[in-house]
Design a protein around this motif. Structure first.
Motif, PDB file in Angstrom:
ATOM      1  N   ASP A  77      28.458  68.904  33.952  1.00  0.00           N
ATOM      2  CA  ASP A  77      29.625  68.888  33.065  1.00  0.00           C
ATOM      3  C   ASP A  77      30.467  70.141  33.268  1.00  0.00           C
ATOM      4  OD1 ASP A  77      28.585  66.557  32.128  1.00  0.00           O
ATOM      5  OD2 ASP A  77      27.942  67.358  30.195  1.00  0.00           O
ATOM      6  N   ASP A 127      36.822  63.790  30.005  1.00  0.00           N
ATOM      7  CA  ASP A 127      35.894  63.026  29.165  1.00  0.00           C
ATOM      8  C   ASP A 127      35.228  64.055  28.258  1.00  0.00           C
ATOM      9  OD1 ASP A 127      36.522  60.731  30.658  1.00  0.00           O
ATOM     10  OD2 ASP A 127      34.960  61.162  32.111  1.00  0.00           O
ATOM     11  N   TYR A 169      33.801  66.469  25.107  1.00  0.00           N
ATOM     12  CA  TYR A 169      32.931  66.540  23.937  1.00  0.00           C
ATOM     13  C   TYR A 169      32.802  67.999  23.535  1.00  0.00           C
ATOM     14  CZ  TYR A 169      29.093  67.955  27.061  1.00  0.00           C
ATOM     15  OH  TYR A 169      28.308  68.618  27.974  1.00  0.00           O
ATOM     16  N   ASN A 194      36.155  59.386  26.398  1.00  0.00           N
ATOM     17  CA  ASN A 194      36.463  59.162  27.808  1.00  0.00           C
ATOM     18  C   ASN A 194      37.953  59.074  28.099  1.00  0.00           C
ATOM     19  OD1 ASN A 194      33.778  59.033  28.867  1.00  0.00           O
ATOM     20  ND2 ASN A 194      33.571  57.071  27.827  1.00  0.00           N
ATOM     21  N   SER A 198      30.413  63.004  20.176  1.00  0.00           N
ATOM     22  CA  SER A 198      30.377  61.962  21.198  1.00  0.00           C
ATOM     23  C   SER A 198      31.401  62.311  22.279  1.00  0.00           C
ATOM     24  CB  SER A 198      30.709  60.609  20.565  1.00  0.00           C
ATOM     25  OG  SER A 198      31.965  60.682  19.913  1.00  0.00           O
ATOM     26  N   VAL A 199      31.293  61.653  23.417  1.00  0.00           N
ATOM     27  CA  VAL A 199      32.227  61.857  24.524  1.00  0.00           C
ATOM     28  C   VAL A 199      33.422  60.929  24.316  1.00  0.00           C
ATOM     29  CG1 VAL A 199      32.550  61.644  27.022  1.00  0.00           C
ATOM     30  CG2 VAL A 199      30.387  62.519  26.110  1.00  0.00           C
ATOM     31  N   ASP A 250      33.727  68.841  29.663  1.00  0.00           N
ATOM     32  CA  ASP A 250      34.176  67.595  30.279  1.00  0.00           C
ATOM     33  C   ASP A 250      32.950  66.939  30.891  1.00  0.00           C
ATOM     34  OD1 ASP A 250      35.450  65.530  31.615  1.00  0.00           O
ATOM     35  OD2 ASP A 250      36.387  66.818  33.116  1.00  0.00           O
ATOM     36  N   SER A 251      32.557  65.793  30.360  1.00  0.00           N
ATOM     37  CA  SER A 251      31.365  65.098  30.823  1.00  0.00           C
ATOM     38  C   SER A 251      31.611  64.493  32.203  1.00  0.00           C
ATOM     39  CB  SER A 251      31.002  63.986  29.831  1.00  0.00           C
ATOM     40  OG  SER A 251      29.874  63.281  30.268  1.00  0.00           O
TER      41      SER A 251
END
Length: 128
Positions: A94, A41, A43, A60, A57-58, A88-89
Motif C-alpha cells: 500500500d 483506493d 483508507y 476504491n 474501509s477502502v 492507497d490500497s
C-alpha cells in the motif's frame, strides 16, 4: 463538624476528567493523489496516544472519499496525540499518502490536513 461532601465531589470530578470519551468521525478526503492506474483506493488508519483505534474501509477509485466509520476511545486524555494515516490500497504494497497529527483538546473540533502526496483529509473529533 465540617462536611466531606465538597472534597468527595472534587475527587470524583478530577477522576472523571482524567479519562474521557473520545470519538473520531466525519472522515473524508478531497483531491487525493492519483496513481498510474487511476484514482487512489484510499483508507485511513486511526491512532490516539498509544492506542490503535482501527481503520476505515477502502474507497476504491475515488479522489473524494467519505468514510462512515466512527472510532471511539474511552481512555483518551487531553493533549494525547491523534494520528490519522492515509494509505492507497494496492496489490502487494500500500502507498502512503500522508499523515495528520494533532494534540486533542476538549470539545468538538473539525480540522483539515494537507497530505504529503497531495489532497486533503477532513475530520472531526470530540473529547468530553
Amino acid at each position: 463538624m465540617a462536611s466531606t461532601r465538597p472534597l468527595l465531589l472534587l475527587v470524583l470530578c478530577s477522576l472523571a476528567l482524567a479519562d474521557a470519551h473520545f470519538k473520531v468521525f466525519n472522515l473524508r478526503g478531497s483531491s487525493l493523489s492519483s496513481s498510474i492506474l487511476g484514482h487512489a483506493d484510499a483508507y485511513v488508519k486511526v491512532f490516539c496516544g498509544s492506542a490503535t483505534l482501527g481503520e476505515t474501509s477502502v474507497r476504491n477509485n475515488n479522489p473524494n472519499p467519505w468514510w462512515e466509520e466512527e472510532f471511539t476511545h474511552f481512555k483518551a486524555q487531553q493533549n494525547d496525540v491523534l494520528r490519522l494515516e492515509v494509505h492507497d490500497s494496492d496489490f502487494g504494497f500500500d502507498d502512503f499518502l500522508g499523515v495528520c497529527q494533532r494534540q486533542i483538546k476538549l470539545g468538538t473540533n473539525s480540522h483539515d490536513c494537507f497530505l504529503e502526496k497531495g489532497g486533503t483529509l477532513h475530520y472531526t473529533y470530540t473529547l468530553g
